[in-house]
Design a protein around this motif. Structure first.
Motif, mmCIF file in Angstrom:
data_model
loop_
_atom_site.group_PDB
_atom_site.id
_atom_site.type_symbol
_atom_site.label_atom_id
_atom_site.label_comp_id
_atom_site.label_asym_id
_atom_site.label_seq_id
_atom_site.Cartn_x
_atom_site.Cartn_y
_atom_site.Cartn_z
ATOM 1 N N PRO A 264 0.806 -1.222 0.000
ATOM 2 C CA PRO A 264 0.000 0.000 0.000
ATOM 3 C C PRO A 264 0.841 1.275 0.000
ATOM 4 O O PRO A 264 0.313 2.367 -0.183
ATOM 5 C CB PRO A 264 -0.823 -0.126 1.284
ATOM 6 C CG PRO A 264 -0.020 -1.018 2.168
ATOM 7 C CD PRO A 264 0.643 -1.989 1.248
ATOM 8 N N GLU A 265 2.160 1.118 0.175
ATOM 9 C CA GLU A 265 3.013 2.312 0.220
ATOM 10 C C GLU A 265 3.002 3.085 -1.098
ATOM 11 O O GLU A 265 3.277 4.298 -1.126
ATOM 12 C CB GLU A 265 4.456 1.936 0.587
ATOM 13 C CG GLU A 265 5.200 1.126 -0.457
ATOM 14 C CD GLU A 265 4.886 -0.362 -0.396
ATOM 15 O OE1 GLU A 265 5.386 -1.104 -1.248
ATOM 16 O OE2 GLU A 265 4.121 -0.772 0.508
ATOM 17 N N VAL A 266 2.648 2.412 -2.200
ATOM 18 C CA VAL A 266 2.621 3.119 -3.498
ATOM 19 C C VAL A 266 1.549 4.207 -3.497
ATOM 20 O O VAL A 266 1.663 5.198 -4.225
ATOM 21 C CB VAL A 266 2.377 2.134 -4.666
ATOM 22 C CG1 VAL A 266 3.508 1.131 -4.767
ATOM 23 C CG2 VAL A 266 1.048 1.401 -4.501
ATOM 24 N N LEU A 267 0.521 4.036 -2.686
ATOM 25 C CA LEU A 267 -0.548 5.035 -2.633
ATOM 26 C C LEU A 267 -0.091 6.318 -1.955
ATOM 27 O O LEU A 267 -0.670 7.389 -2.175
ATOM 28 C CB LEU A 267 -1.767 4.462 -1.901
ATOM 29 C CG LEU A 267 -2.470 3.281 -2.580
ATOM 30 C CD1 LEU A 267 -3.589 2.746 -1.697
ATOM 31 C CD2 LEU A 267 -3.024 3.689 -3.938
ATOM 32 N N GLU A 268 0.957 6.208 -1.139
ATOM 33 C CA GLU A 268 1.455 7.391 -0.442
ATOM 34 C C GLU A 268 2.069 8.409 -1.399
ATOM 35 O O GLU A 268 2.335 9.550 -1.022
ATOM 36 C CB GLU A 268 2.486 6.975 0.614
ATOM 37 C CG GLU A 268 1.969 6.016 1.679
ATOM 38 C CD GLU A 268 0.877 6.638 2.551
ATOM 39 O OE1 GLU A 268 0.817 7.891 2.609
ATOM 40 O OE2 GLU A 268 0.108 5.883 3.175
ATOM 41 N N ARG A 269 2.300 7.991 -2.633
ATOM 42 C CA ARG A 269 2.849 8.911 -3.625
ATOM 43 C C ARG A 269 1.798 9.899 -4.118
ATOM 44 O O ARG A 269 2.119 10.892 -4.770
ATOM 45 C CB ARG A 269 3.393 8.123 -4.825
ATOM 46 C CG ARG A 269 4.437 7.074 -4.488
ATOM 47 C CD ARG A 269 4.753 6.244 -5.722
ATOM 48 N NE ARG A 269 5.627 5.111 -5.413
ATOM 49 C CZ ARG A 269 5.904 4.129 -6.279
ATOM 50 N NH1 ARG A 269 5.380 4.179 -7.498
ATOM 51 N NH2 ARG A 269 6.682 3.137 -5.920
ATOM 52 N N TYR A 270 0.546 9.596 -3.795
ATOM 53 C CA TYR A 270 -0.549 10.415 -4.312
ATOM 54 C C TYR A 270 -1.281 11.091 -3.147
ATOM 55 O O TYR A 270 -1.263 10.604 -2.014
ATOM 56 C CB TYR A 270 -1.507 9.546 -5.130
ATOM 57 C CG TYR A 270 -0.797 8.843 -6.264
ATOM 58 C CD1 TYR A 270 -0.548 9.501 -7.461
ATOM 59 C CD2 TYR A 270 -0.341 7.526 -6.113
ATOM 60 C CE1 TYR A 270 0.140 8.872 -8.493
ATOM 61 C CE2 TYR A 270 0.351 6.898 -7.140
ATOM 62 C CZ TYR A 270 0.588 7.565 -8.327
ATOM 63 O OH TYR A 270 1.277 6.951 -9.338
#
Length: 239
Positions: free
Chosen positions: A63-69
């Motif tokens: 889920p860390e990829v969502l922190e880019r947005y």
């Protein structure tokens, strides 16, 4: 921070120029800038405007990829099913504890009958070409294994259909179910026939030819089931 509910989130599906919102653990992210969410569809199977908490556990990334947005809001808390008296409370708690049950039982088990059923005519063909008896015997073993797994896969498929699609009428599901029943009847007939006539294909007379054609028919049936199953998992994009 803005508070959403599932109905309002569904409006941000990326279609017709709308923003692309996804939910993870009640946090709402705007992934409109991601090229992987173009048009609100990710990897041809995940749709925007929905909760991705369970789906992301099966993804090759965390889920860390969502922190880019940017996070644009949160999902308002609802009364838990068990407190509101809904009959589905136990099931929801089970799925939250074991998210594996939401998606994986059917995709995991479906490979067994596919492999076994396709192997049946293949080993029969090898027997006809080589005359090696063990190929024909292996074909029977594969037929029995495919017959064993087919009802299990049909049950997991119906469970997935009910759980993820709310048992709504879908053409791929209807086709898969119809052909699966036909394949089950065909395999039972072939296995029973071969069990009662161990030397059915030895002389390859009329009965042997009919038996061989019966097992050969498993190839198109498995292909149809696999094709429509793939359409559910990886929908074909339409222009």
């Amino acid at each position: 921070m803005k508070e959403f509910d599932p109905e309002s989130i569904a409006e941000f599906d990326g279609k017709d120029g709308k923003p692309v919102y996804v939910v993870h653990r009640d946090r709402v992210f705007d992934v409109s800038e991601s090229k992987l969410w173009k048009g609100g569809l990710h990897m041809k199977r995940h749709h925007a405007g929905k909760d991705m908490t369970t789906d992301i556990q099966a993804a090759p990334h965390g889920p860390e990829v969502l922190e880019r947005y940017p996070q644009v809001g949160v999902v308002g808390k609802k009364t838990p099913p068990e407190e509101s008296g809904e009959s589905a409370g136990f099931l929801m708690r089970l799925l939250r504890k074991y998210p594996f049950l939401r998606r994986h039982p059917h995709p995991m088990t479906v490979h067994f009958p596919i492999a076994f059923m396709l192997a049946v005519p293949v080993f029969n063909i090898l027997y006809l070409i080589t005359g090696i008896r063990s190929f024909e015997i292996t074909s029977v073993h594969c037929l029995g294994a495919g017959l064993l797994f087919t009802p299990l896969v049909m049950l997991t498929g119906l469970f997935t259909w009910w759980l993820n699609y709310m048992a709504k009428p879908l053409k791929p599901v209807n086709v898969k179910l119809t052909v699966s029943i036909l394949m089950l009847i065909t395999s039972v007939t072939a296995f029973t026939w071969r069990a009662e006539n161990p030397h059915l294909m030895d002389s390859f007379g009329t009965a042997g030819i009919l038996y061989f054609l019966l097992t050969l028919s498993l190839i198109p049936m498995v292909s149809v089931i696999g094709w429509y199953g793939a359409k559910l998992t990886f929908p074909i994009e339409r222009d």
